[in-house]
Design an enzyme around this catalytic site. Structure first.
Site, PDB file in Angstrom:
ATOM      1  N   HIS A  54       0.878  -1.171   0.000  1.00 62.36           N
ATOM      2  CA  HIS A  54       0.000   0.000   0.000  1.00 62.36           C
ATOM      3  C   HIS A  54       0.912   1.217   0.000  1.00 62.36           C
ATOM      4  O   HIS A  54       1.996   1.175   0.605  1.00 62.36           O
ATOM      5  CB  HIS A  54      -0.829   0.086   1.275  1.00 62.36           C
ATOM      6  CG  HIS A  54      -1.736  -1.064   1.516  1.00 62.36           C
ATOM      7  ND1 HIS A  54      -1.360  -2.204   2.155  1.00 62.36           N
ATOM      8  CD2 HIS A  54      -3.050  -1.219   1.219  1.00 62.36           C
ATOM      9  CE1 HIS A  54      -2.372  -3.026   2.239  1.00 62.36           C
ATOM     10  NE2 HIS A  54      -3.416  -2.467   1.679  1.00 62.36           N
ATOM     11  N   ASP A  57       2.393   1.706   3.331  1.00 57.02           N
ATOM     12  CA  ASP A  57       3.331   0.704   3.866  1.00 57.02           C
ATOM     13  C   ASP A  57       4.748   1.185   3.570  1.00 57.02           C
ATOM     14  O   ASP A  57       5.692   0.879   4.298  1.00 57.02           O
ATOM     15  CB  ASP A  57       3.183  -0.655   3.179  1.00 57.02           C
ATOM     16  CG  ASP A  57       1.822  -1.290   3.368  1.00 57.02           C
ATOM     17  OD1 ASP A  57       1.130  -0.915   4.323  1.00 57.02           O
ATOM     18  OD2 ASP A  57       1.466  -2.168   2.550  1.00 57.02           O
ATOM     19  N   MET A  88       2.513  -5.690  -7.985  1.00 54.83           N
ATOM     20  CA  MET A  88       1.203  -5.106  -7.633  1.00 54.83           C
ATOM     21  C   MET A  88       1.380  -4.006  -6.597  1.00 54.83           C
ATOM     22  O   MET A  88       2.295  -4.065  -5.776  1.00 54.83           O
ATOM     23  CB  MET A  88       0.313  -6.227  -7.084  1.00 54.83           C
ATOM     24  CG  MET A  88      -1.047  -5.829  -6.568  1.00 54.83           C
ATOM     25  SD  MET A  88      -1.085  -5.322  -4.829  1.00 54.83           S
ATOM     26  CE  MET A  88      -1.651  -6.810  -4.037  1.00 54.83           C
ATOM     27  N   GLU A 181     -11.036  -6.240  -5.119  1.00 53.82           N
ATOM     28  CA  GLU A 181     -10.997  -7.324  -4.131  1.00 53.82           C
ATOM     29  C   GLU A 181     -12.219  -7.253  -3.209  1.00 53.82           C
ATOM     30  O   GLU A 181     -12.343  -6.341  -2.405  1.00 53.82           O
ATOM     31  CB  GLU A 181      -9.718  -7.207  -3.292  1.00 53.82           C
ATOM     32  CG  GLU A 181      -9.629  -8.269  -2.220  1.00 53.82           C
ATOM     33  CD  GLU A 181      -8.332  -8.201  -1.436  1.00 53.82           C
ATOM     34  OE1 GLU A 181      -7.379  -7.528  -1.878  1.00 53.82           O
ATOM     35  OE2 GLU A 181      -8.268  -8.831  -0.365  1.00 53.82           O
ATOM     36  N   LYS A 183     -14.823  -8.388  -0.131  1.00 52.77           N
ATOM     37  CA  LYS A 183     -14.801  -8.968   1.212  1.00 52.77           C
ATOM     38  C   LYS A 183     -16.199  -8.730   1.805  1.00 52.77           C
ATOM     39  O   LYS A 183     -16.752  -7.637   1.628  1.00 52.77           O
ATOM     40  CB  LYS A 183     -13.730  -8.275   2.056  1.00 52.77           C
ATOM     41  CG  LYS A 183     -13.526  -8.904   3.419  1.00 52.77           C
ATOM     42  CD  LYS A 183     -12.354  -8.256   4.164  1.00 52.77           C
ATOM     43  CE  LYS A 183     -12.147  -8.927   5.511  1.00 52.77           C
ATOM     44  NZ  LYS A 183     -11.042  -8.335   6.276  1.00 52.77           N
ATOM     45  N   GLU A 217      -9.781 -13.373  -2.681  1.00 51.81           N
ATOM     46  CA  GLU A 217      -8.985 -13.835  -1.537  1.00 51.81           C
ATOM     47  C   GLU A 217      -9.679 -15.016  -0.875  1.00 51.81           C
ATOM     48  O   GLU A 217     -10.879 -14.955  -0.570  1.00 51.81           O
ATOM     49  CB  GLU A 217      -8.793 -12.700  -0.529  1.00 51.81           C
ATOM     50  CG  GLU A 217      -8.122 -13.194   0.750  1.00 51.81           C
ATOM     51  CD  GLU A 217      -7.679 -12.087   1.699  1.00 51.81           C
ATOM     52  OE1 GLU A 217      -7.190 -11.049   1.223  1.00 51.81           O
ATOM     53  OE2 GLU A 217      -7.827 -12.285   2.912  1.00 51.81           O
ATOM     54  N   HIS A 220     -11.714 -14.325   2.277  1.00 53.06           N
ATOM     55  CA  HIS A 220     -12.899 -13.484   2.156  1.00 53.06           C
ATOM     56  C   HIS A 220     -14.111 -14.278   1.691  1.00 53.06           C
ATOM     57  O   HIS A 220     -15.226 -14.026   2.151  1.00 53.06           O
ATOM     58  CB  HIS A 220     -12.619 -12.314   1.225  1.00 53.06           C
ATOM     59  CG  HIS A 220     -11.555 -11.385   1.755  1.00 53.06           C
ATOM     60  ND1 HIS A 220     -11.139 -10.276   1.091  1.00 53.06           N
ATOM     61  CD2 HIS A 220     -10.830 -11.423   2.903  1.00 53.06           C
ATOM     62  CE1 HIS A 220     -10.197  -9.662   1.799  1.00 53.06           C
ATOM     63  NE2 HIS A 220      -9.992 -10.353   2.895  1.00 53.06           N
ATOM     64  N   ASP A 245      -5.273 -13.493  -3.915  1.00 55.35           N
ATOM     65  CA  ASP A 245      -4.741 -13.402  -2.550  1.00 55.35           C
ATOM     66  C   ASP A 245      -4.904 -14.752  -1.875  1.00 55.35           C
ATOM     67  O   ASP A 245      -6.031 -15.192  -1.593  1.00 55.35           O
ATOM     68  CB  ASP A 245      -5.491 -12.320  -1.740  1.00 55.35           C
ATOM     69  CG  ASP A 245      -4.947 -10.917  -2.003  1.00 55.35           C
ATOM     70  OD1 ASP A 245      -4.078 -10.773  -2.884  1.00 55.35           O
ATOM     71  OD2 ASP A 245      -5.404  -9.987  -1.321  1.00 55.35           O
ATOM     72  N   ASP A 255     -11.722 -12.609  10.268  1.00 58.29           N
ATOM     73  CA  ASP A 255     -10.689 -12.651   9.227  1.00 58.29           C
ATOM     74  C   ASP A 255      -9.377 -13.190   9.816  1.00 58.29           C
ATOM     75  O   ASP A 255      -8.689 -12.480  10.543  1.00 58.29           O
ATOM     76  CB  ASP A 255     -10.503 -11.212   8.723  1.00 58.29           C
ATOM     77  CG  ASP A 255      -9.625 -11.139   7.498  1.00 58.29           C
ATOM     78  OD1 ASP A 255      -9.313 -12.185   6.924  1.00 58.29           O
ATOM     79  OD2 ASP A 255      -9.261 -10.018   7.116  1.00 58.29           O
ATOM     80  N   ASP A 257      -6.649 -14.832   8.126  1.00 54.23           N
ATOM     81  CA  ASP A 257      -5.411 -14.614   7.347  1.00 54.23           C
ATOM     82  C   ASP A 257      -4.291 -15.602   7.704  1.00 54.23           C
ATOM     83  O   ASP A 257      -3.132 -15.214   7.873  1.00 54.23           O
ATOM     84  CB  ASP A 257      -4.892 -13.174   7.561  1.00 54.23           C
ATOM     85  CG  ASP A 257      -5.671 -12.151   6.742  1.00 54.23           C
ATOM     86  OD1 ASP A 257      -6.405 -12.559   5.818  1.00 54.23           O
ATOM     87  OD2 ASP A 257      -5.544 -10.954   7.023  1.00 54.23           O
ATOM     88  N   ASP A 287      -1.546 -13.079   1.076  1.00 53.18           N
ATOM     89  CA  ASP A 287      -2.075 -12.004   1.913  1.00 53.18           C
ATOM     90  C   ASP A 287      -2.428 -12.643   3.255  1.00 53.18           C
ATOM     91  O   ASP A 287      -3.588 -12.958   3.521  1.00 53.18           O
ATOM     92  CB  ASP A 287      -3.304 -11.369   1.259  1.00 53.18           C
ATOM     93  CG  ASP A 287      -3.771 -10.147   2.027  1.00 53.18           C
ATOM     94  OD1 ASP A 287      -3.052  -9.735   2.965  1.00 53.18           O
ATOM     95  OD2 ASP A 287      -4.839  -9.611   1.710  1.00 53.18           O
TER      96      ASP A 287
HETATM   97  C1  GLT Z   1      -5.658  -5.862   4.183  1.00 48.83           C
HETATM   98  C2  GLT Z   1      -6.821  -6.694   3.724  1.00 48.83           C
HETATM   99  C3  GLT Z   1      -6.488  -7.448   2.507  1.00 48.83           C
HETATM  100  C4  GLT Z   1      -6.227  -6.588   1.298  1.00 48.83           C
HETATM  101  C5  GLT Z   1      -5.047  -5.730   1.450  1.00 48.83           C
HETATM  102  C6  GLT Z   1      -4.961  -4.815   0.253  1.00 48.83           C
HETATM  103  S1  GLT Z   1      -4.961  -4.912   2.956  1.00 48.83           S
HETATM  104  O1  GLT Z   1      -4.677  -6.692   4.710  1.00 48.83           O
HETATM  105  O2  GLT Z   1      -7.230  -7.581   4.762  1.00 48.83           O
HETATM  106  O3  GLT Z   1      -7.395  -8.438   2.206  1.00 48.83           O
HETATM  107  O4  GLT Z   1      -5.912  -7.444   0.225  1.00 48.83           O
HETATM  108  O5  GLT Z   1      -5.550  -3.592   0.475  1.00 48.83           O
HETATM  109 MN    MN Z   2      -6.449  -9.448   0.481  1.00 43.69          MN
HETATM  110 MN    MN Z   3      -8.001 -10.359   4.088  1.00 43.31          MN
END
Ligand code: GLT
Ligand code: MN
Ligand code: MN
Length: 387
Positions: A54, A57, A88, A181, A183, A217, A220, A245, A255, A257, A287
């Site tokens: 980002h 970041d 990206m 993306e 979510k 993702e 998500h 992702d 979430d 991750d 991600d």
């Molecule tokens: C954040 C989010 C992700 C996105 C990222 C990109 S930032 O970590 O949870 O799913 O892909 O903005």
């Molecule tokens: Mn993501």
């Molecule tokens: Mn995420």
């Protein structure tokens, strides 16, 4: 070694992933913050191909132009020294309090304008470092209460913003694609355009749909209890799988991750098999975050694990594709006596007449056992390493 990552595997990580200091809503950081340059070296050490970020970041939101230039040149130097690339980039449109009611869908026109300006600058930064894909995750594009926003207005504002930014990228002559993306929720109660399917529908309403695809993702779709493979397949079929992702996530949880392939191994297997079978050539972007229990050795273990599991599953997919018993079962399941090949040409009056004239043994069709139990057991045994 068989499962070592190589550049051709296109494994990438966000600066925010390996750089996460382990903060969560209930506790502060458990690891010291590493600089972007240190993170590039960490990623090079574990064998990643690329690093994504980002805007903030890399460059803090309140950096002066002079500070920005120094940070960018140090970062470029680290990329040159390690050979890492930046496929990206994206914009942070969710951390700053200005975005508490969304960015492109904020009720406040000044916030919407600021979000556009911030994204134009972030696109410039991404392109300067080589990015070819630009991700839009609408972190706070949503609501807690639907008394606050009209979803039709929000949809229009989001569309207007993307149209504006597509035109900006075209006007600058950038070789850039956008990947949206979805979510379903978190950090807000409900996010707009919550699934891959809804994003795909939305893209067709844009001025430049050819420039815009999706960045699905795993976590998500799993948060919403959906089948990620099916979402990815639909994106691929539409020519819209611009990025992906990878991580892992139990259904019905917050979430998480997690490290790729660490929780729902079967789903991860079918996903890798799909990506490899269709010949997806984009980044395999992780991600995900290391557990909050870890120090930076644990973070490296996490990153290595993401890539190693992908490569193990890739090998399993090859094994599946050449397993004689599995392939025999699949061939029998999909057996085709050719009697209805005439339907493949599509509708015609003649074909409809011919179809109407056929008799089907409905009872026999329904009686046929499909052997999916055997097929699934063989798949499980293959994944468990006993075949
Ligand atoms: C954040 C989010 C992700 C996105 C990222 C990109 S930032 O970590 O949870 O799913 O892909 O903005
Ligand atoms: Mn993501
Ligand atoms: Mn995420």
């Amino acid at each position: 070694m068989a499962y070592d990552p190589k550049p051709e595997h296109k494994f990438t990580f966000g600066l925010w992933t390996v750089g996460s200091p382990g903060r969560d809503p209930f506790g502060g950081p458990v690891r010291e913050t590493l600089s972007p340059v240190e993170l590039v070296y960490l990623l090079a050490e574990v064998g990643a191909y690329g690093v994504n970020f980002h805007d903030n970041d890399l460059v803090p939101i309140d950096a002066t132009p002079k500070e920005r230039n120094k940070i960018v040149s140090d970062f470029k130097k680290a990329l040159d020294e390690t050979g890492l690339v930046v496929p990206m980039a994206t914009t942070n449109l969710f951390s700053d309090p200005a975005f508490k009611d969304g960015a492109f869908t904020s009720n406040d026109p000044n916030v919407r304008a600021y979000a556009l300006q911030k994204t134009m600058n972030a696109i410039d930064l991404g392109v300067e470092l080589g990015a070819k894909v630009y991700v839009f995750w609408g972190g706070r594009e949503g609501t807690e209460t639907d008394s606050s926003k009209n979803p039709l207005d929000a949809g229009k504002w989001f569309r207007d913003a993307l149209n504006y930014l597509c035109d900006y990228a075209i006007d600058q002559g950038y070789d850039l694609k956008f990947a949206l993306e979805p979510k379903p929720n978190e950090p807000r109660s409900d996010l707009y355009l919550p699934t891959v399917g809804s994003m795909l529908g939305f893209i067709s309403t844009l001025d430049h749909p050819e420039m815009v695809g999706v960045n699905p993702e795993v976590a998500h779709e799993h948060m919403a209890g959906l089948n990620f493979l099916h979402a990815v397949a639909q994106a691929w079929d539409s020519g819209k799988l611009f990025h992906i992702d990878l991580n892992d996530q139990m259904f019905g949880r917050y979430d998480q991750d997690f490290r790729f392939g660490s929780v729902m191994i079967k789903q991860a297997f079918y996903l890798v098999k799909f990506l490899e079978d269709v010949g997806y050539t984009g980044s395999r972007h992780y991600d995900a975050h290391a557990f909050r229990t870890e120090d930076y050795n644990g973070v490296k273990e996490f990153a290595r694990g993401c890539m190693r599991t992908y490569l193990i599953l890739k090998e399993k997919a090859e094994r599946f594709n050449r397993d004689p018993e599995i392939q025999e079962l699949l061939a029998a399941i999909r057996a085709d006596d050719g009697a209805h090949h005439y339907l493949a040409a599509g509708y015609s009056r003649e074909s409809a007449e011919r179809l109407r004239g056929e008799t089907f043994d409905r009872v026999a069709l329904g009686r046929r056992g499909l052997n999916y139990e055997r097929l699934d057991q063989l798949t499980v045994e293959l994944l468990l390493g006993v075949r």
